[in-house]
Write a protein that holds these residues in place. Structure first.
Motif, PDB file in Angstrom:
ATOM      1  N   LEU A 172       1.800  37.532  51.074  1.00  0.00           N
ATOM      2  CA  LEU A 172       1.630  38.623  52.027  1.00  0.00           C
ATOM      3  C   LEU A 172       2.043  39.924  51.360  1.00  0.00           C
ATOM      4  N   GLY A 173       1.284  40.971  51.582  1.00  0.00           N
ATOM      5  CA  GLY A 173       1.638  42.291  51.079  1.00  0.00           C
ATOM      6  C   GLY A 173       2.343  43.083  52.160  1.00  0.00           C
ATOM      7  N   LEU A 174       3.511  43.639  51.814  1.00  0.00           N
ATOM      8  CA  LEU A 174       4.250  44.505  52.736  1.00  0.00           C
ATOM      9  C   LEU A 174       4.132  45.936  52.255  1.00  0.00           C
ATOM     10  N   GLY A 175       3.941  46.852  53.183  1.00  0.00           N
ATOM     11  CA  GLY A 175       3.889  48.268  52.852  1.00  0.00           C
ATOM     12  C   GLY A 175       4.335  49.090  54.038  1.00  0.00           C
ATOM     13  N   GLY A 176       4.846  50.262  53.766  1.00  0.00           N
ATOM     14  CA  GLY A 176       5.242  51.176  54.826  1.00  0.00           C
ATOM     15  C   GLY A 176       5.670  52.499  54.227  1.00  0.00           C
ATOM     16  N   ASN A 177       5.414  53.591  54.965  1.00  0.00           N
ATOM     17  CA  ASN A 177       5.837  54.901  54.466  1.00  0.00           C
ATOM     18  C   ASN A 177       6.332  55.837  55.567  1.00  0.00           C
ATOM     19  N   LEU A 178       6.610  55.307  56.745  1.00  0.00           N
ATOM     20  CA  LEU A 178       7.185  56.109  57.825  1.00  0.00           C
ATOM     21  C   LEU A 178       8.479  55.464  58.294  1.00  0.00           C
ATOM     22  N   GLY A 179       9.420  56.276  58.695  1.00  0.00           N
ATOM     23  CA  GLY A 179      10.667  55.732  59.227  1.00  0.00           C
ATOM     24  C   GLY A 179      11.509  55.082  58.138  1.00  0.00           C
ATOM     25  N   HIS A 180      11.868  53.827  58.368  1.00  0.00           N
ATOM     26  CA  HIS A 180      12.765  53.107  57.462  1.00  0.00           C
ATOM     27  C   HIS A 180      12.117  51.806  56.993  1.00  0.00           C
ATOM     28  N   PRO A 181      11.116  51.896  56.086  1.00  0.00           N
ATOM     29  CA  PRO A 181      10.403  50.691  55.684  1.00  0.00           C
ATOM     30  C   PRO A 181      11.304  49.621  55.067  1.00  0.00           C
ATOM     31  N   MET A 182      12.346  50.017  54.342  1.00  0.00           N
ATOM     32  CA  MET A 182      13.228  49.010  53.716  1.00  0.00           C
ATOM     33  C   MET A 182      13.865  48.133  54.798  1.00  0.00           C
ATOM     34  N   ALA A 183      14.332  48.736  55.872  1.00  0.00           N
ATOM     35  CA  ALA A 183      14.930  47.967  56.967  1.00  0.00           C
ATOM     36  C   ALA A 183      13.878  47.090  57.645  1.00  0.00           C
ATOM     37  N   LEU A 184      12.656  47.616  57.790  1.00  0.00           N
ATOM     38  CA  LEU A 184      11.587  46.830  58.404  1.00  0.00           C
ATOM     39  C   LEU A 184      11.195  45.646  57.514  1.00  0.00           C
ATOM     40  N   PHE A 185      11.190  45.850  56.198  1.00  0.00           N
ATOM     41  CA  PHE A 185      10.910  44.736  55.280  1.00  0.00           C
ATOM     42  C   PHE A 185      11.949  43.635  55.481  1.00  0.00           C
ATOM     43  N   ASP A 186      13.219  44.033  55.605  1.00  0.00           N
ATOM     44  CA  ASP A 186      14.276  43.035  55.844  1.00  0.00           C
ATOM     45  C   ASP A 186      13.990  42.245  57.114  1.00  0.00           C
ATOM     46  N   GLU A 187      13.520  42.932  58.149  1.00  0.00           N
ATOM     47  CA  GLU A 187      13.209  42.249  59.415  1.00  0.00           C
ATOM     48  C   GLU A 187      12.024  41.300  59.261  1.00  0.00           C
ATOM     49  N   VAL A 188      11.009  41.710  58.501  1.00  0.00           N
ATOM     50  CA  VAL A 188       9.850  40.845  58.276  1.00  0.00           C
ATOM     51  C   VAL A 188      10.287  39.576  57.545  1.00  0.00           C
ATOM     52  N   VAL A 189      11.079  39.738  56.496  1.00  0.00           N
ATOM     53  CA  VAL A 189      11.561  38.580  55.735  1.00  0.00           C
ATOM     54  C   VAL A 189      12.340  37.645  56.646  1.00  0.00           C
ATOM     55  N   GLU A 190      13.241  38.201  57.426  1.00  0.00           N
ATOM     56  CA  GLU A 190      14.054  37.375  58.323  1.00  0.00           C
ATOM     57  C   GLU A 190      13.194  36.675  59.370  1.00  0.00           C
ATOM     58  N   ASN A 191      12.226  37.390  59.924  1.00  0.00           N
ATOM     59  CA  ASN A 191      11.331  36.778  60.910  1.00  0.00           C
ATOM     60  C   ASN A 191      10.551  35.613  60.319  1.00  0.00           C
ATOM     61  N   PHE A 192      10.070  35.748  59.094  1.00  0.00           N
ATOM     62  CA  PHE A 192       9.352  34.638  58.474  1.00  0.00           C
ATOM     63  C   PHE A 192      10.302  33.492  58.126  1.00  0.00           C
ATOM     64  N   ARG A 193      11.528  33.807  57.755  1.00  0.00           N
ATOM     65  CA  ARG A 193      12.496  32.732  57.482  1.00  0.00           C
ATOM     66  C   ARG A 193      12.774  31.900  58.730  1.00  0.00           C
ATOM     67  N   LEU A 194      12.690  32.524  59.890  1.00  0.00           N
ATOM     68  CA  LEU A 194      12.959  31.836  61.151  1.00  0.00           C
ATOM     69  C   LEU A 194      11.697  31.281  61.815  1.00  0.00           C
ATOM     70  N   HIS A 195      10.533  31.618  61.300  1.00  0.00           N
ATOM     71  CA  HIS A 195       9.267  31.212  61.927  1.00  0.00           C
ATOM     72  C   HIS A 195       9.085  29.700  61.807  1.00  0.00           C
ATOM     73  N   PRO A 196       8.703  29.020  62.893  1.00  0.00           N
ATOM     74  CA  PRO A 196       8.562  27.561  62.853  1.00  0.00           C
ATOM     75  C   PRO A 196       7.466  27.054  61.917  1.00  0.00           C
ATOM     76  N   LEU A 197       6.511  27.898  61.540  1.00  0.00           N
ATOM     77  CA  LEU A 197       5.459  27.461  60.628  1.00  0.00           C
ATOM     78  C   LEU A 197       5.719  27.849  59.174  1.00  0.00           C
ATOM     79  N   ALA A 198       6.846  28.498  58.918  1.00  0.00           N
ATOM     80  CA  ALA A 198       7.200  28.882  57.552  1.00  0.00           C
ATOM     81  C   ALA A 198       8.295  27.950  57.034  1.00  0.00           C
TER      82      ALA A 198
END
Length: 163
Positions: free
Chosen positions: A12-38
């Motif tokens: 998966l490609g992550l990208g962002g340039n508004l707000g706080h993308p680094m914090a959002l990337f952390d949330e995406v990683v954590e969400n996938f770590r907790l996802h039942p299909l991951a």
């Protein structure tokens, strides 16, 4: 749920340039770590890059390697759901955004539906995708195109900086 018995290595490609993308990337990683299909998640180093075919602030980019137990459509829905949950509102193509979660590769599959094209049709043209992908998997292949590493020379004019 429509799961398979086997894991598929997806990128998966992550990208962002508004707000706080680094914090959002952390949330995406954590969400996938907790996802039942991951079944496993690994993130590449993060990079900074200039917008392509657009204006606005520089982007933060990385690639996730996800061991996925579902199908490609379920992966897309997980990505779109996360984007919406984290504040992504789709306007025009290449518009600045807080977060973008793109399905790049789903194993060696090719998918071409109204909602999803895999491999991602422009991934071989983007150094901000190739660099982090190759950090995770130096022998990554793009189905129908070849080894990802072979596309790096054509992207030399695109500046990406590790952060």
């Amino acid at each position: 749920m429509n799961c398979t018995d086997q894991q598929t290595v997806c990128y998966l490609g992550l990208g962002g340039n508004l707000g706080h993308p680094m914090a959002l990337f952390d949330e995406v990683v954590e969400n996938f770590r907790l996802h039942p299909l991951a079944a496993g998640v690994k993130e590449s180093p993060r990079y900074r890059s200039a917008p392509v075919d657009a204006t606005g602030p520089d982007y933060v980019n990385s690639v996730l390697e996800v061991y996925w137990l579902g199908n490609a459509e379920e992966l897309l829905q997980a990505c779109l759901g996360l984007e919406a949950q984290l504040g992504r509102v789709r306007t025009t193509r290449n518009a600045p955004r807080p977060i973008d979660v793109d399905v790049l590769l789903v194993g060696i599959q090719t998918v071409n539906t109204e909602s999803l094209t895999v491999p991602h049709p422009r991934m071989h043209l983007r150094r901000f995708v190739l660099e982090p992908l190759l950090k995770l998997n130096p022998t990554a292949q793009i189905p129908g195109k070849g080894f990802a590493e072979g596309f790096l020379p054509a992207t030399q004019d695109q500046i990406v900086t590790a952060i």
